[in-house]
Structure formats: C-alpha cells, structure tokens
Design a protein around this motif. Structure first.
Motif, short mmCIF file in Angstrom:
data_model
loop_
_atom_site.label_atom_id
_atom_site.label_comp_id
_atom_site.label_asym_id
_atom_site.label_seq_id
_atom_site.Cartn_x
_atom_site.Cartn_y
_atom_site.Cartn_z
N THR A 20 -13.92 -53.51 38.61
CA THR A 20 -12.65 -54.22 38.86
C THR A 20 -11.48 -53.30 38.53
OG1 THR A 20 -13.74 -56.32 38.32
CG2 THR A 20 -11.32 -56.29 38.34
N ARG A 21 -11.58 -52.59 37.42
CA ARG A 21 -10.53 -51.63 37.05
C ARG A 21 -10.45 -50.52 38.10
NH1 ARG A 21 -8.20 -49.40 32.21
NH2 ARG A 21 -6.72 -47.84 32.94
N ALA A 22 -11.59 -50.02 38.53
CA ALA A 22 -11.60 -48.93 39.51
C ALA A 22 -10.97 -49.36 40.83
CB ALA A 22 -13.03 -48.45 39.74
N ARG A 23 -11.21 -50.60 41.23
CA ARG A 23 -10.69 -51.06 42.53
C ARG A 23 -9.23 -51.44 42.47
NH1 ARG A 23 -12.89 -56.04 46.43
NH2 ARG A 23 -11.25 -55.77 48.00
N TYR A 24 -8.83 -52.20 41.43
CA TYR A 24 -7.49 -52.79 41.41
C TYR A 24 -6.51 -52.06 40.49
CZ TYR A 24 -9.76 -56.79 43.65
OH TYR A 24 -10.46 -57.60 44.50
N GLY A 25 -7.00 -51.23 39.58
CA GLY A 25 -6.13 -50.55 38.64
C GLY A 25 -5.86 -51.36 37.41
N SER A 26 -5.33 -52.56 37.59
CA SER A 26 -5.05 -53.45 36.47
C SER A 26 -4.97 -54.88 37.01
CB SER A 26 -3.74 -53.08 35.77
OG SER A 26 -2.63 -53.48 36.53
N TYR A 27 -4.70 -55.83 36.12
CA TYR A 27 -4.59 -57.21 36.59
C TYR A 27 -3.36 -57.42 37.47
CZ TYR A 27 -8.59 -58.82 33.94
OH TYR A 27 -9.87 -59.01 33.48
N GLY A 28 -2.39 -56.52 37.38
CA GLY A 28 -1.31 -56.57 38.34
C GLY A 28 -1.82 -56.36 39.76
N GLY A 29 -2.76 -55.44 39.92
CA GLY A 29 -3.37 -55.22 41.23
C GLY A 29 -4.19 -56.41 41.68
N VAL A 30 -4.91 -57.05 40.76
CA VAL A 30 -5.70 -58.23 41.09
C VAL A 30 -4.78 -59.35 41.61
CG1 VAL A 30 -7.26 -60.00 40.21
CG2 VAL A 30 -7.51 -57.63 39.44
N PHE A 31 -3.67 -59.57 40.91
CA PHE A 31 -2.76 -60.63 41.33
C PHE A 31 -2.01 -60.27 42.61
CE2 PHE A 31 -3.36 -62.54 37.15
CZ PHE A 31 -3.36 -63.90 37.48
N THR A 32 -1.71 -58.99 42.80
CA THR A 32 -1.10 -58.58 44.06
C THR A 32 -2.02 -58.91 45.23
OG1 THR A 32 0.20 -56.85 43.01
CG2 THR A 32 -0.21 -56.62 45.37
N SER A 33 -3.32 -58.66 45.05
CA SER A 33 -4.30 -58.98 46.08
C SER A 33 -4.28 -60.48 46.39
CB SER A 33 -5.70 -58.55 45.63
OG SER A 33 -6.67 -58.90 46.60
N LEU A 34 -4.28 -61.32 45.34
CA LEU A 34 -4.24 -62.77 45.56
C LEU A 34 -2.97 -63.18 46.29
CD1 LEU A 34 -5.15 -65.74 45.06
CD2 LEU A 34 -3.84 -65.62 42.93
N LEU A 35 -1.82 -62.70 45.82
CA LEU A 35 -0.55 -63.14 46.40
C LEU A 35 -0.40 -62.65 47.84
CD1 LEU A 35 1.75 -62.66 43.29
CD2 LEU A 35 0.96 -64.82 44.26
N HIS A 36 -0.93 -61.49 48.15
CA HIS A 36 -0.91 -61.03 49.54
C HIS A 36 -1.82 -61.88 50.42
CE1 HIS A 36 0.75 -56.67 48.85
NE2 HIS A 36 1.62 -57.62 48.58
N LYS A 37 -2.99 -62.25 49.93
CA LYS A 37 -3.86 -63.15 50.68
C LYS A 37 -3.18 -64.49 50.91
CE LYS A 37 -8.20 -61.23 48.84
NZ LYS A 37 -9.31 -61.50 47.89
N ALA A 38 -2.51 -64.99 49.88
CA ALA A 38 -1.81 -66.26 49.99
C ALA A 38 -0.65 -66.17 50.97
CB ALA A 38 -1.30 -66.70 48.62
N ALA A 39 0.07 -65.03 50.97
CA ALA A 39 1.15 -64.84 51.92
C ALA A 39 0.62 -64.82 53.35
CB ALA A 39 1.90 -63.54 51.61
N ASP A 40 -0.50 -64.11 53.57
CA ASP A 40 -1.11 -64.07 54.90
C ASP A 40 -1.50 -65.48 55.35
OD1 ASP A 40 -0.84 -61.33 54.73
OD2 ASP A 40 -2.97 -60.96 54.30
N ALA A 41 -2.10 -66.26 54.45
CA ALA A 41 -2.54 -67.62 54.79
C ALA A 41 -1.36 -68.56 55.04
CB ALA A 41 -3.43 -68.18 53.68
N SER A 42 -0.20 -68.22 54.47
CA SER A 42 1.00 -69.05 54.61
C SER A 42 1.95 -68.53 55.69
CB SER A 42 1.74 -69.10 53.27
OG SER A 42 0.92 -69.59 52.24
N ASN A 43 1.52 -67.49 56.41
CA ASN A 43 2.35 -66.88 57.45
C ASN A 43 3.68 -66.37 56.90
OD1 ASN A 43 0.51 -67.33 59.66
ND2 ASN A 43 1.11 -69.49 59.60
N LEU A 44 3.62 -65.84 55.68
CA LEU A 44 4.78 -65.21 55.06
C LEU A 44 4.57 -63.70 55.08
CD1 LEU A 44 5.46 -67.31 51.83
CD2 LEU A 44 7.00 -67.06 53.78
N PRO A 45 5.59 -62.92 55.43
CA PRO A 45 5.44 -61.46 55.34
C PRO A 45 5.18 -61.03 53.90
CG PRO A 45 7.44 -62.07 56.55
CD PRO A 45 6.92 -63.32 55.91
N ARG A 46 4.29 -60.09 53.71
CA ARG A 46 4.03 -59.60 52.36
C ARG A 46 5.29 -59.00 51.73
NH1 ARG A 46 -2.03 -56.78 52.47
NH2 ARG A 46 -3.15 -58.65 53.16
N GLU A 47 6.20 -58.55 52.58
CA GLU A 47 7.45 -57.97 52.08
C GLU A 47 8.34 -59.02 51.42
OE1 GLU A 47 6.21 -57.53 55.14
OE2 GLU A 47 5.46 -55.49 54.84
#
Length: 270
Positions: A20-47
């Motif tokens: 998990t550390r190797a893939r995401y770097g830290s829990y900030g990376g883990v949460f960025t992954s979640l929030l980007h998935k949520a943005a995609d599912a909500s039709n919100l630009p990741r920006e």
C-alpha cells in the motif's frame, strides 16, 4: 472563468505499510484515489479538487514549508505540520494505528487544531475512523476502547438513520470496511446521527455545512485490508478466528465510492 478548486488538506495521522505504501506513497495518496473515483462517478472534473497532504504526527520542530517525498504512483509529497486556515477549504483527518484518546503532544495538538476549525464557519471537516474519533473528542464526546476490547474489521454492515440514507444514496445499510476497536461513545450536542452497527452505536456524525465523519474506511480496498489483516495476524494482534472471518468478507462489495461521493457533495455545496 472556471470556479476555483476546493482546497483539501489531508491531515495524515499514520502511514500505510508494504505494498500500500509502495503504490500510494501515503494515506494522502489513498484518499486522493478515493476522491478521484468519487469525482468520476459524480461527473465532476478531478480538477475540482486541490489536495495536499500534511504529516501531523512528526511535525514537532519541522521547518515551515518542509516537504517529504513519499513516492508511490502519485509521486506523493506532503508537508509537516498544519495548513493555515486561510489556505484551505476543508481538512480531512485520516485513520491511524494510534489512539484518539491518548494525550501524546501531537494528538493533543491535532484535537486542538480540529477544535479551532470547528469554531469557525468556513473550513469544513471530514473525519474517517481515527479522524472520526478525533472529531468526536474535539466536540466533547467520550472516546475509548470498546467494552471488551473487541474489533470490528473487514467489510461490515452499518444501519443508516434517515439522515444517513439522505446523505449516502438512500441505502438502508452501507457495506463499508472497518478496522477499529476504539469508539465514540455518544453523539455530542448539535450533531446529527448517521448510522450504527452492533459493536458501534456512533458510526457517523454530521453537522450541516460544517462536518461529516464515518467510523468506517471508505478509502480502503480489498488489497489494502488484506495486507493489514496479514500484518496484524503476523504481529499476533489478530488470532486465527478473527483473521479467518475477516478474510472471508474482505472481497465482498462495499460502498466506499458512494461514501466518497457524499464527501464530495458536502465539500462543494455552498
């Protein structure tokens, strides 16, 4: 002109392990992954989101602006300490292996910072697991080990209140990863109840336009939880029975992205 992005400070109260550390770097990376998935599912630009990580555990004596390279597929970097309130629109407090009821200096400082955020009316607060407990403590609730010290782990069912149904897609119950044996024992005054489970009566708290928390881990995946279960069995934190039951549920469908979408809606609403 495009609207300004929502500036989110992820207050990292721990670091992940192994793959998990190797893939995401830290829990900030883990949460960025979640929030980007949520943005995609909500039709919100990741920006729409501007996300930065902050190490709140090892911040004592840190030079202002000092950054640490965490690596991972996100090439994640995080600063030590805390953001200035005027530089963020929201803070998200992560999970942790530490105890939210301890009085270690960094824990007390985190609680005090959250109190300051809750005392104003612009910057919003999201708390997840340990972060949920820190918010509960900042609001005056009792946070302690569960009676009997039992764990709630892997994919678990959380019964939703009417407000919980409203926020989390109308579902009567959420399936969400858990990894805790500490609890917020009661709802503080002025907080709306979101959900409960058999072992944990306070599974989520809500203050409109101010704060939202969940005891579960919407950011976790099957791979992250399986790695944690293996590590904690190796450390003899989990015996064979808990480990076996948890591994039997680890691959079940879960509502992490749905919870992430609720977080996004909370963040972008005026």
């Amino acid at each position: 002109m495009a609207p300004s992005p929502v500036r989110i400070a992820i207050l990292e109260a721990d670091v992940p392990i192994g793959q998990t550390r190797a893939r995401y770097g830290s829990y900030g990376g883990v949460f960025t992954s979640l929030l980007h998935k949520a943005a995609d599912a909500s039709n919100l630009p990741r920006e729409t989101l501007e996300i930065r990580g902050w190490d709140v555990v090892n911040s004592e004596g840190a030079t202002e602006g000092e950054e640490e390279e965490m690596g991972g597929e996100w090439l994640w970097r995080r600063k030590k300490g805390y953001p200035r309130m005027e530089h963020v629109d929201a803070v998200l407090i992560t999970g942790s292996r530490f105890n939210a009821f301890d009085d270690d200096p960094w824990v007390v400082r985190l609680v005090d910072f959250v109190k300051d955020v809750l005392a104003q009316d612009r910057v919003k607060v999201i708390g997840v697991c340990y972060g949920h407990q820190i918010v509960g403590r900042a609001l005056g609730a009792t946070v302690a080990r569960s009676e009997g010290g039992g764990w709630e782990v892997s994919v678990c069912r959380v019964i939703q209140t009417e407000k919980g149904k409203e926020l989390f897609g109308g579902k009567d119950a959420l399936s969400i990863f858990q990894m805790h044996k500490d609890l917020v024992y009661h709802y503080p005054p002025g907080v709306e109840e979101l959900g409960s489970s058999g072992p944990c009566k306070v599974q989520g708290m809500y203050i409109p336009k101010r704060a939202i928390t969940v005891q579960g881990h919407p950011e976790f995946t099957e791979e992250i939880v399986a790695e944690l279960l293996e590590k904690r069995r190796e450390q003899k934190i989990f015996g064979d029975e808990i480990y076996g039951e948890a591994m039997a549920r680890v691959g079940k469908p879960h509502d992490g992205v749905l919870v992430g979408q609720a977080f996004l809606k909370f963040l972008v609403e005026n």
